[in-house]
Motif scaffolding. Structure first.
Motif: not given
Length: 71
Positions: A7-12, A52-54, A59-64
């Motif tokens: 969870q701490s990776y969200i926004g990275r 990283i959005v979720a 599993l990490l969800k990514l946004r371009l």
């Protein structure tokens, strides 16, 4: 605490080291390899900037991240 770590990776933001083929692949983050998936299921090429959005389990969800030229 493992879930809290993810969870701490969200926004990275990071640069992909490997292609996400058919929207799925893996990324190395710090000292750990994570399964990764694009938010939309699209393929993303190595070298692209992503955010990283979720986190869903391991599993990490990514946004371009759009480049400044296209923003």
């Amino acid at each position: 605490t493992l879930n809290l770590r993810g969870q701490s990776y969200i926004g990275r933001r990071l640069t992909l080291g490997e292609n996400l083929r058919e929207g799925r692949g893996r990324i190395q983050l710090d000292d750990t390899w994570w399964l990764a998936e694009s938010e939309t299921g699209e393929a993303i090429a190595a070298g692209a900037r992503v955010e990283i959005v979720a986190v869903e389990s391991a599993l990490l969800k990514l946004r371009l991240v759009p480049t400044e030229d296209s923003a």
